[in-house]
Design a protein around this motif. Structure first.
Motif, PDB file in Angstrom:
ATOM      1  N   GLU A  11      45.544  35.114  36.643  1.00 60.12           N
ATOM      2  CA  GLU A  11      45.169  36.490  36.795  1.00 60.12           C
ATOM      3  C   GLU A  11      43.684  36.673  37.453  1.00 60.12           C
ATOM      4  N   GLU A  12      43.608  37.543  38.466  1.00 58.86           N
ATOM      5  CA  GLU A  12      42.310  37.742  38.965  1.00 58.86           C
ATOM      6  C   GLU A  12      42.232  39.065  38.776  1.00 58.86           C
ATOM      7  N   ILE A  13      40.740  39.535  38.377  1.00 57.79           N
ATOM      8  CA  ILE A  13      40.295  40.711  38.559  1.00 57.79           C
ATOM      9  C   ILE A  13      39.453  41.107  39.490  1.00 57.79           C
ATOM     10  N   ASP A  14      39.405  42.007  40.480  1.00 54.04           N
ATOM     11  CA  ASP A  14      38.656  42.209  41.537  1.00 54.04           C
ATOM     12  C   ASP A  14      37.208  43.212  41.101  1.00 54.04           C
ATOM     13  N   ALA A  15      36.661  43.575  41.996  1.00 56.04           N
ATOM     14  CA  ALA A  15      35.282  44.364  41.725  1.00 56.04           C
ATOM     15  C   ALA A  15      35.817  45.946  41.185  1.00 56.04           C
ATOM     16  N   ASN A  16      36.823  46.384  41.767  1.00 51.45           N
ATOM     17  CA  ASN A  16      37.387  47.640  41.311  1.00 51.45           C
ATOM     18  C   ASN A  16      38.080  47.790  39.964  1.00 51.45           C
ATOM     19  N   MET A  17      38.110  46.635  39.179  1.00 53.15           N
ATOM     20  CA  MET A  17      38.761  46.110  37.988  1.00 53.15           C
ATOM     21  C   MET A  17      40.395  46.445  38.179  1.00 53.15           C
ATOM     22  N   ARG A  18      40.689  45.933  39.361  1.00 54.84           N
ATOM     23  CA  ARG A  18      42.116  45.903  39.386  1.00 54.84           C
ATOM     24  C   ARG A  18      42.513  44.425  39.299  1.00 54.84           C
ATOM     25  N   SER A  19      43.554  44.438  38.317  1.00 58.64           N
ATOM     26  CA  SER A  19      44.053  42.938  37.863  1.00 58.64           C
ATOM     27  C   SER A  19      45.349  42.873  38.762  1.00 58.64           C
TER      28      SER A  19
END
Length: 95
Positions: A11-19
């Protein structure tokens, strides 16, 4: 009855809180024609080249979508040659 939760491998969560989650699948289900893999190309207007063809999916992580596509293609082309193949393991290739 609710759908079972998938087993999340990564799992990876980016700066825009998109998983983005990579989930485990039992197999990949592909629609084949006469036992051979296919691609489906859709051209919006055959009289002009723009915007160009689009390619539809022919493999899915669950069998229901693959069976629905195979049934639609068999009806559209008046045949029974489209089938679903379950792929569980394969040969790893590189570029």
């Amino acid at each position: 009855m609710s759908r079972p939760k998938p087993h999340v491998l990564l799992e990876e969560i980016d700066a825009n809180m998109r998983s983005v989650q990579v989930c485990e699948a039992d197999a990949v289900f592909a629609v084949c024609y006469q036992g051979r893999p296919i691609k489906i190309k859709i051209q919006a207007n055959i009289e002009i080249d723009y915007p160009g063809p689009k390619y539809a999916k022919t493999s899915y992580p669950s069998p229901a979508h693959a069976f629905n596509l195979a049934e639609r293609l068999n009806q559209k082309f008046a045949t029974q040659d489209f089938s679903v193949v379950m792929m569980t393991a394969g040969r790893t290739i590189s570029k």
